[in-house]
Design a protein around this motif. Structure first.
Motif: not given
Length: 229
Positions: A19-37
């Motif tokens: 899940r931590a990896q998913l958060c990192a990937e989501f934050a990367s592709v959306t230019s958001s932060d891990k909390a939003v992810a």
């Protein structure tokens, strides 16, 4: 006694890492932060595609807006209107997923990326904004595709004002040049980190009855322009 001396890893540790990896990937592709992810992923049962679609979901104003074509085109558009299936282009395998085959595969992908950094990736796409069928899903799919594949230059046709406003809000890593601001038009999207706009020009077609013009953009590839551009 032995268990106390040699504590085992909690059963959920692998899930937490995933899940931590998913958060990192989501934050990367959306230019958001891990909390939003984490918020979007948790709300969508940790499904990356559903979370991306939720993040890129058009605003209520966009969905309820009345998109009216130019009166001179109404008859032609009505005759061409067809029901089409919504195709989710993000089902294609993104380049980043190819590095999951071990260290050797990862090194190979990295070498390819280093070799290709001097090349520009181009996409041309008629997004058919005049067709209101599945407009919501197609708009989300467009932004998801851009986030996952990150092309350097995107040529769009049949853009309408609500979609343009939506792209400017969501695709913040792109400089967007539009050929008009009403009815329907073309647009060019330039990846800010890769391409610099040097000059733009719109050449009108006086005799057109379809509101067409020629959108010209002179650009520079930042890889070859140096750090002071």
């Amino acid at each position: 006694m032995d268990e106390a001396a040699h504590p085992t890893q909690p059963p959920g540790a692998s899930v937490l890492r995933e899940r931590a990896q998913l958060c990192a990937e989501f934050a990367s592709v959306t230019s958001s932060d891990k909390a939003v992810a984490q918020c979007y992923l948790a709300e969508n049962d940790w499904d990356m595609q559903r979370a991306l679609n939720s993040f890129f979901e058009p605003d209520v104003e966009f969905l309820s807006g009345d998109v009216s074509p130019h009166p001179s085109d109404a008859a032609a558009m009505e005759s061409q209107s067809q029901a089409v299936a919504c195709i989710d282009l993000t089902e294609d395998e993104p380049t980043s997923s190819r590095s999951e085959g071990g260290s050797g595969a990862g090194q190979s992908v990295q070498a390819e990326q280093d070799e290709d950094k001097d090349k520009l990736s181009l996409v041309t796409w008629n997004i058919d904004g005049l067709d209101s069928d599945n407009l919501r899903e197609r708009s989300r799919g467009l932004c998801s595709y851009l986030a996952l594949y990150s092309p350097d230059v995107v040529f769009l046709q049949e853009v309408i004002p609500p979609i343009l406003d939506y792209l400017k809000k969501r695709a913040v890593s792109y400089n967007i040049i539009e050929g008009n601001d009403e009815y329907y038009f073309t647009a060019i999207m330039l990846k800010k980190s890769r391409v610099k706009l040097l000059k733009r020009e719109i050449v009108p077609f006086p005799s057109t009855s379809m509101l067409r013009n020629l959108l010209i953009a002179e650009v520079g590839h930042l890889v070859h322009m140096g750090p002071d551009v």
